[in-house]
Design an enzyme around this catalytic site. Sequence first.
Site, PDB file in Angstrom:
ATOM      1  N   CYS A 108      49.826 -26.077  40.405  1.00  0.00           N
ATOM      2  CA  CYS A 108      49.377 -26.322  39.038  1.00  0.00           C
ATOM      3  C   CYS A 108      47.888 -26.651  39.025  1.00  0.00           C
ATOM      4  O   CYS A 108      47.462 -27.701  39.528  1.00  0.00           O
ATOM      5  CB  CYS A 108      50.177 -27.465  38.429  1.00  0.00           C
ATOM      6  SG  CYS A 108      49.615 -27.932  36.787  1.00  0.00           S
TER       7      CYS A 108
ATOM      8  N   SER B 144      43.289 -22.272  45.981  1.00  0.00           N
ATOM      9  CA  SER B 144      44.241 -23.394  45.955  1.00  0.00           C
ATOM     10  C   SER B 144      44.670 -23.864  47.331  1.00  0.00           C
ATOM     11  O   SER B 144      45.427 -24.829  47.437  1.00  0.00           O
ATOM     12  CB  SER B 144      45.477 -23.001  45.135  1.00  0.00           C
ATOM     13  OG  SER B 144      45.136 -22.788  43.778  1.00  0.00           O
TER      14      SER B 144
ATOM     15  N   HIS C  22      52.889 -25.324  33.277  1.00  0.00           N
ATOM     16  CA  HIS C  22      53.979 -25.773  34.143  1.00  0.00           C
ATOM     17  C   HIS C  22      54.785 -26.910  33.552  1.00  0.00           C
ATOM     18  O   HIS C  22      55.727 -27.395  34.185  1.00  0.00           O
ATOM     19  CB  HIS C  22      53.412 -26.235  35.497  1.00  0.00           C
ATOM     20  CG  HIS C  22      52.781 -25.138  36.296  1.00  0.00           C
ATOM     21  ND1 HIS C  22      51.468 -24.737  36.111  1.00  0.00           N
ATOM     22  CD2 HIS C  22      53.277 -24.337  37.272  1.00  0.00           C
ATOM     23  CE1 HIS C  22      51.178 -23.752  36.953  1.00  0.00           C
ATOM     24  NE2 HIS C  22      52.257 -23.496  37.665  1.00  0.00           N
TER      25      HIS C  22
END
Length: 631
Positions: A393, A335, A380
Amino acid sequence: MSLIAPIKDHHSEKQLFVARVILAAVVSILLLGIVVARLVQLQVMQHEIYAEQSQGNRVRIEAVPPTRGLIFDRRGHVLAENLPAYQLEFIPEQVPDLEDTLNRLAYIGLIEKDDIPRFNGLSRSGPRFKPITLRFRLTDEEIANFAIQKPRFPGVDLQPRLVRHYPDGELVAHAVGYVGALSTGDLQRLDEAAYAGTSHTGKTGIEHFNEDLLHGDVGFRQVVTNALGRQVPVETRDFEDSDPASQNPSPGDNIYVSLDLDLQRVAANQLEGRRGAVVAIDPNNGEILALFSSPSFDPNAFATGMSPSEYNALQTDDDRPLFNRAVRGTYPPGSTIKPMLSLAALEVGATNLTRRSVCIGWYSLPGSTHRYRDWRPQGHGEVDLHDAIEQSCDVYFYEISRDIGIDNMHHYLSQFGLGIATGLDMAGEANGLLPSREWKRKAFSERADQVWFPGETIIASIGQGYMLATPLQLASATATLAMRGQRFKPHLVAAFEDPLTGRRTLIAPEPLPPVDIDDEFYWQNIIGAMHDVIQSPTGTARAAGLGAPYQMAGKSGTAQVFTVAQEDEYDEEEIDERLRDHALFIAFAPLDAPQIAVAVIIENGSSGSRIAAPIARAMMDEFLGYSDDEL
C-alpha cells in the site's frame, strides 16, 4: 756569363734517407707496440669482460610469458581456461607475392578482405623475417581447409599458441569478464617489464580485478641471433657457463569464485529475451552465488580478436549487451525499500505495529490538491503496517514518510548499503543515489533548486524520485534483512590456489557495521510481513509462492520510467515497450535459516510480482534443491 751547376751531394742525401727510415721504423715499432699492448689488454687482461660483452651481442634475452591462472566456480567447474589453438601467421620475406597471397586467403575465407591493407602495412613496418599474425584462432574446419591448400601459400603457416577460453561464454561474461589485447592505455598502467612477451590482459570482471593474481611472473630464455638479428639454433653446451638470466615463468594463481554455474544457468534461462539482471548472495558470508546481466555476450570473441564491424555491432546494440546491469545499472528501487523503511519508521516512532490508516487510492499533502496515487486505483481500505507491506500500500507509506523525514530515510537506508558501492571485488560498480537535504544542497548550483520539498519525501517513501540503486545493492540489502541487520561485504573470489603446490588460500568473510535497529520484535514482524507477500492469500506475489516446499520472504516493486500526468491513467498496452515500468523483486529463503538472498530487475517488465517474482522463486528452488526438471 755562364752558370755552373752545383755538384750533387750523395753522402748528405744518404744520411737524410737513413734518418727518415730510422724515424719511420721507430714510429712503426711504437705504433705496433701500442697495438700489441692493446691486444694483450683486450685478449688477456680483459678477456672475460669483452668475452661476456661479445656474447651479449650474440645472445639476446627474450621474455617468456607466464601461463594465465584458471578460474573455477564454487563446485570446481572451469569458467576460464587456456586452450591450445592454432593461429595463422606469415613471414613477409618468404612470401613471393604478398598482395596475391592475402587476396587468395581472403577468397577462401581465412581473413577479411578489409584487413588486407592493414597486413600490408604491418609487413612494411618491421623486420621482414619476423612473423605477423593473420588470425589468432582458427576452427577445425579452417585448419583443415588451410592444411589442404598450404602448398599454395609459401611463407604462411599455422603456429600453436595458448588462447583464453570461456566454456560457458555468455553465462559468466559479465561476472568473469574477458581478456583482450594489450592497448596503449594498458601499457601505461601496467609494469612493462612484468608484461614483456604478454599479448593480453584482463579487461573486465574478475579477469581485470584480479589481474595481479592471474597473470603470473614472466620468465626469460636465451635466443642466439646472427648479425642481422635473425634467430639461429642454440647449442646449449656453448652457453652453459654464461647463462645470464634464463628462468622459467611462474604461472598465475588459479581462482575459485563463489558463483554457482547451475544457478547462473537458471538466471540466463529465466531472463532470456529480456533486459535485466539477477544477483543472488549467501546472507551468511556475503558470497555472490549468481550475478547475471541480460542480454549477455560471448567473451571468447574478445579473447581471440574480433573485427571492427563485430565490435561496433555490440557497441551500438540498443539492448546494450556489454553493459553490466547487475553492478552498473541504477534503477529506482520502488516498493522493495518498504520493509527497510518500515524498520526505520518503527525505530524513530513514525508509526507502530497497531497504527491503522484508510487507503482510498490517493494521498494529498495538507493544503495541496496534488494527488499522490496508489498503484491500486480503488485503494486498499483500512491497513496497518503489516498489511501495507503485504499488499504494498503506497498511501500508508506516503502518510508516515512525513514523520520519518528524508534525512532519517537516508540514515537508515544507507545502513542497508543503498546509495553507495558495496565494494565488490569487481571494477566499475556504480554508487546509486540515496537523497538527503545535504545531498540536494551539493548537487544543485541554483539556490532555488537546493530546497528540499515535502513532495520529494513522499515519492522517496516508495523508492521513486531521486533514489537509485543497483541490483547488487538490493541483493545485499535483502541479505541484511534476512540476517536481521547483520551485514557482510559482497565478494566473488572465494579462494586462490598456487598451481605448482596446490596450496589454496580461502578468503574470509568481511563483516560490515550492522544496522542500528536492535529490537528483535521489529525484525520479526517486518520479515513476517515479507513472508506473507509471497505465501499469504492476499500477498502481492502469492502466485510465486504457490506449492513452495519451504518458507520464504520477499517484496515486489515497480519503478516508473516516466511520470504520468495527474489526469492520465497508466495503460501498459498503449505505451512503447521501453517506456513501461521496471519490474523488481527481492526475496530470501529459507525463512528461519536463510541460505540465499535474491534481487531481480526486469527493465520495462511492468509488474514486479507477476514478472520478477517467479524468477526469484526459480533461483531459490534451484539453490535449495527443489528446482523443476524443466529449468
